[in-house]
Scaffold this motif. Structure first.
Motif, PDB file in Angstrom:
ATOM      1  N   GLY A  89       0.785  -1.040   0.115  1.00 41.57           N
ATOM      2  CA  GLY A  89       0.037  -0.024  -0.045  1.00 41.57           C
ATOM      3  C   GLY A  89       0.938   1.382   0.063  1.00 41.57           C
ATOM      4  O   GLY A  89       1.739   1.474   0.786  1.00 41.57           O
ATOM      5  N   LEU A  91      -0.222   4.479   0.322  1.00 44.08           N
ATOM      6  CA  LEU A  91      -1.319   5.421   0.161  1.00 44.08           C
ATOM      7  C   LEU A  91      -1.138   6.358   1.765  1.00 44.08           C
ATOM      8  O   LEU A  91      -0.624   6.009   2.536  1.00 44.08           O
ATOM      9  CB  LEU A  91      -2.395   4.452   0.830  1.00 44.08           C
ATOM     10  N   GLU A  96      -9.435   4.623   2.255  1.00 41.08           N
ATOM     11  CA  GLU A  96      -8.785   3.518   1.329  1.00 41.08           C
ATOM     12  C   GLU A  96      -7.697   2.763   2.174  1.00 41.08           C
ATOM     13  O   GLU A  96      -7.668   1.287   1.889  1.00 41.08           O
ATOM     14  CB  GLU A  96      -8.558   4.167   0.254  1.00 41.08           C
ATOM     15  N   LEU A  97      -6.953   3.341   3.073  1.00 41.59           N
ATOM     16  CA  LEU A  97      -5.624   2.622   3.506  1.00 41.59           C
ATOM     17  C   LEU A  97      -6.249   1.577   4.576  1.00 41.59           C
ATOM     18  O   LEU A  97      -5.745   0.534   4.376  1.00 41.59           O
ATOM     19  CB  LEU A  97      -4.712   3.512   4.453  1.00 41.59           C
ATOM     20  N   THR A 116       4.675   7.040   2.076  1.00 41.17           N
ATOM     21  CA  THR A 116       4.505   7.713   0.978  1.00 41.17           C
ATOM     22  C   THR A 116       5.559   8.922   0.485  1.00 41.17           C
ATOM     23  O   THR A 116       5.524   9.547  -0.661  1.00 41.17           O
ATOM     24  CB  THR A 116       3.109   8.781   1.291  1.00 41.17           C
ATOM     25  N   SER A 137      -2.383   2.413  -4.873  1.00 44.39           N
ATOM     26  CA  SER A 137      -1.829   3.904  -4.558  1.00 44.39           C
ATOM     27  C   SER A 137      -2.831   4.889  -4.949  1.00 44.39           C
ATOM     28  O   SER A 137      -3.920   4.558  -5.100  1.00 44.39           O
ATOM     29  CB  SER A 137      -0.896   3.850  -5.885  1.00 44.39           C
ATOM     30  N   ASP A 138      -2.479   6.150  -4.721  1.00 40.85           N
ATOM     31  CA  ASP A 138      -3.447   7.264  -4.804  1.00 40.85           C
ATOM     32  C   ASP A 138      -2.853   8.013  -5.993  1.00 40.85           C
ATOM     33  O   ASP A 138      -1.514   7.966  -6.308  1.00 40.85           O
ATOM     34  CB  ASP A 138      -3.784   8.086  -3.575  1.00 40.85           C
ATOM     35  N   THR A 156      -5.319   1.956  -8.254  1.00 37.07           N
ATOM     36  CA  THR A 156      -5.451   3.737  -7.945  1.00 37.07           C
ATOM     37  C   THR A 156      -6.536   4.227  -7.379  1.00 37.07           C
ATOM     38  O   THR A 156      -7.608   3.869  -8.000  1.00 37.07           O
ATOM     39  CB  THR A 156      -4.744   4.380  -9.291  1.00 37.07           C
TER      40      THR A 156
END
Length: 552
Positions: A89, A91, A96-97, A116, A137-138, A156
Motif C-alpha cells: 500500500g 497510500l 482507503e488505507l 508515501t 496507490s493514490d 489507483t
C-alpha cells in the motif's frame, strides 16, 4: 516473571487475547479482531475520524469498514491473491488505507506498507523483495511507480472528480463496488504473518521481517498499559502509518481494542495540532520527540491554549529529552512518558501510563508485562546493574515476544536465548532502563531510523559521485541530521550548488526525511584493511567539530 496465564488474567483483555496467551486459541483472523467483532457489537461504532488537508471532515464506522474490506477482499481473490501473498500500500492517511489493510487480512494475505515520502528506488526495493501481487496507490503518489522495475498490477484511488487512473491501472472504488459485500474469513494460527515490515541496517539495504498474528496481543497490551488508552479517550497517534509505530499503534492497536483512530491527511504543524486537538478534544496523544520539540519552540501564547487538554502524552522513536518531560509538566500540565521499541519487537520498555510505577526523566522505563529485558555483552552474558551493554530481550522469559528473525540471510540477532537489539543501555537495580546510544550506524532523525547504506547507494547513482559515506550528526531539533561525505568523479568540481543538487537527488529517490542536509566533499574515506568504511570515525570527527565550535 510473568507467564502467559499471569498476563492473561492481569488485565481485562478481549476473548482472543486471553485465549491466545493461554494457548487455547488455535485460529484467528486479524480483520475479525480489529473490525468485524466491533461492528457486530455496535453497528454505529466509529472506527475512523478523518480530516483532509482542505479541512473536510468525515467519519467511518466499523460496519462500513467491514463492508468495504469484504468487497476489497473479494477483489483480491479475483486477482489470484491467496493466503500468505503480499499486498503493498502506497497510500496517505485515508479510509482507503484501512480498507486495503483489513481486506488483505480478511483472506489471510500480508499487508506491506510503503511510506508515501519514499522515492521510486526505495519502493522498488521493498515491492520486489516482498514479491507483492498488487500495489495500491493514490493519484498523488502514482507517478513514482512509473520508475519501479517489474511493478505488479497497480490499483489507483482516483481523485475527488474520479480522475487520475492511468491506462493499465485498475480504479480502486470501481473494483471494490463491483464485488459482493460477503466474504468468508480465512482463519490462521498465531504464527502466521499478517504484516511484512522493513527495517534499516548499516551493511545492506532495508531488511524484511514478518509480523505474526501473535503480535496482536502485544500491540493491545501496549495500547492499554503504556499508551493508557481508555474508552473515554480521544486518541491521536501522529506517526505515519507507513512506519511501524504508526501502523502498529495508530491503526492496529486502537482498532483491536475497538477504539476510534484519527487520520489527518496534512503534514504536522503547530497550527494543525492546535486545531485538531480543539476540534476532536484530543486527550491522549502519541508521537515522536521531534513534534514535541516543535511545540516547545512555538509561540508560548499559542501553546497556552493546549494547557490541560491532554490527559496523557506518549513519546517513541528516539530518547525523550528530560527538558521535554519538564516542559510538558510545567507548560501544558500533561504527563509525557518515554517508550522504547523497534520494528522487530514492538515496544518492550516503557514508562506506562496505564500502570503505576515511578517515572524518572531520562529513563525509558521498565520492561512491559510479558517481557524480560537484560543488558548483555556480545556473547550473551548478563552484565551487572548500571553497566552499559547491549539491550536484549530474554526470549525464554518473554511470552509476548513474537519476532522470529529476518526473512533473508544475515548475521543472526539472536545469541543464546536473547534477542540483541543492537542498542546500548544501562539496566538499574530497580529494573528501570536508561538508553545510552546506538551500537550500529543507524541514523535517527525526526523519529525515523535511516540506514546509511540506502543514502549512500542513492548518491552513487549520481554521475558526479564515485564514493560516499553517510553518518548522523547531532542536531538539537531532529536528534540527528544526515550528513554525506562524498568523493567526486575526476573532472567534477565541488560547489555549494552541487551539494544542494546531490541532496535533492537523494530526496527524490529515497524520501523527504532521508536526504543529506549537509554534504562535504573529500578525497578519501576512513576504511578498515578489508575496505569497510569506518563511519564512527566520521561521526566522532563531527562531534569534535561541534564541541570546538561551542568552546570558541
Amino acid at each position: 516473571m510473568l507467564n502467559y496465564q499471569d498476563v492473561a488474567t492481569a488485565f481485562d483483555l478481549d476473548h482472543a487475547a486471553k485465549e491466545m496467551l493461554t494457548g487455547s486459541l488455535e485460529q484467528l483472523n486479524a480483520s475479525y479482531e480489529c473490525c468485524d467483532r466491533h461492528a457486530e457489537a455496535d453497528p454505529n461504532k466509529v472506527a475512523l475520524y478523518w480530516q483532509g488537508k482542505d479541512g473536510r471532515k468525515e467519519q467511518y464506522t466499523f460496519s462500513q469498514l467491514k463492508t468495504w474490506s469484504n468487497q476489497f477482499a473479494n477483489f483480491l481473490k479475483s486477482q489470484g491473491v491467496e493466503k500468505g501473498d503480499r499486498v503493498s500500500g502506497l497510500l496517505p492517511r485515508t479510509v482507503e488505507l484501512l480498507v486495503v489493510i483489513l481486506g488483505a487480512w480478511r483472506i489471510g494475505a500480508v499487508y506491506q506498507p510503503l511510506f508515501t515520502a519514499f522515492g521510486p528506488k526505495a519502493i522498488e526495493h521493498r515491492v520486489q523483495l516482498a514479491k507483492s501481487k498488487l500495489v495500491i496507490s493514490d493519484v498523488g503518489n502514482r507517478s513514482k511507480l512509473d520508475e519501479v522495475a517489474d511493478c505488479p498490477q497497480i490499483v489507483t484511488v482516483a481523485d475527488r472528480e474520479g480522475n487520475g487512473v492511468q491506462q493499465g491501472d485498475l480504479n480502486f472504488w470501481d473494483v471494490v463496488n463491483a464485488q459482493s459485500d460477503q466474504c468468508e474469513l480465512v482463519m490462521q494460527d498465531i504464527q502466521s504473518p499478517f504484516l511484512l515490515m522493513f527495517t534499516s541496517g548499516t551493511t545492506g539495504p532495508a531488511k524484511p521481517l514478518e509480523v505474526p498474528l501473535k503480535a496482536l496481543i502485544a500491540f493491545g497490551y501496549y495500547m492499554q498499559n503504556a499508551i493508557g488508552l481508555t474508552a473515554q479517550d480521544s486518541f491521536w497517534n501522529i506517526a505515519d502509518p507507513g512506519w511501524a509505530y504508526g501502523l502498529y499503534y495508530g491503526i492496529t492497536g486502537p482498532l483491536l481494542l475497538g477504539h476510534a483512530t484519527l487520520f489527518y491527511e496534512g503534514g504536522f504543524s503547530i497550527d494543525s495540532l492546535c486545531q485538531i486537538v480543539d476540534d476532536y478534544q484530543i486527550t491522549n496523544l502519541a508521537g515522536a520527540p521531534t513534534a514535541y520539540r516543535m511545540m516547545m519552540a512555538a509561540d508560548p501564547q499559542q501553546m497556552q491554549q493546549l494547557k490541560g487538554k491532554f490527559r496523557v502524552v506518549s513519546s517513541a522513536g528516539e530518547p525523550l529529552n528530560p527538558e521535554v518531560f519538564r516542559w510538558f509538566k510545567h507548560v501544558l500540565d500533561a504527563p509525557i512518558f518515554d517508550h522504547y521499541g523497534q520494528t522487530e519487537v514492538g515496544m518492550v520498555v516503557c514508562n506506562h501510563h496505564g500502570l503505576s510505577h515511578d517515572v524518572k526523566a531520562g529513563s525509558a522505563g521498565f520492561a512491559s508485562p510479558g517481557y524480560r529485558v537484560a543488558v548483555v555483552d556480545e556473547a550473551g552474558n548478563e552484565l551487572p546493574a548500571d553497566t552499559p551493554g547491549i539491550l536484549a530481550v530474554d526470549i525464554e522469559k518473554s511470552p509476548m515476544m513474537w519476532f522470529g528473525g529476518y526473512k533473508e540471510s544475515r548475521k543472526s540477532p539472536f545469541v543464546k536465548h536473547y534477542y540483541l537489539t543492537g542498542d546500548t543501555a544501562e539496566l538499574h537495580a530497580d529494573g528501570s532502563m536508561s538508553f545510552v546510544g546506538r551500537s550500529d550506524d543507524v541514523i535517527t532523525t525526526s523519529g525515523y531510523r535511516i540506514g546509511p547504506f540506502d543514502v549512500e547507494s542513492a548518491l552513487l547513482e549520481h554521475d558526479a559521485v564515485i564514493e560516499a559515506a553517510v553518518v548522523g550528526v547531532p542536531d538539537p531539533e531532529r536528534t540527528e541530521i544526515v550528513k554525506a561525505f562524498v568523493i567526486l568523479a575526476e573532472g567534477t568540481n565541488a560547489s555549494n550548488e552541487l551539494a544542494e543538487q546531490l541532496g535533492q537527488f537523494v530526496k527524490k529517490r529515497l524520501s523527504a526525511h532521508a536526504y543529506p542536509r549537509q554534504v562535504e566533499f573529500v578525497t578519501e574515506l576512513p576504511k578498515t584493511p578489508s575496505g569497510k568504511i569506518q563511519r564512527f570515525l566520521l561521526r566522532n570527527q563531527e562531534i569534535a567539530k561541534q564541541a570546538a565550535s561551542k568552546a570558541s
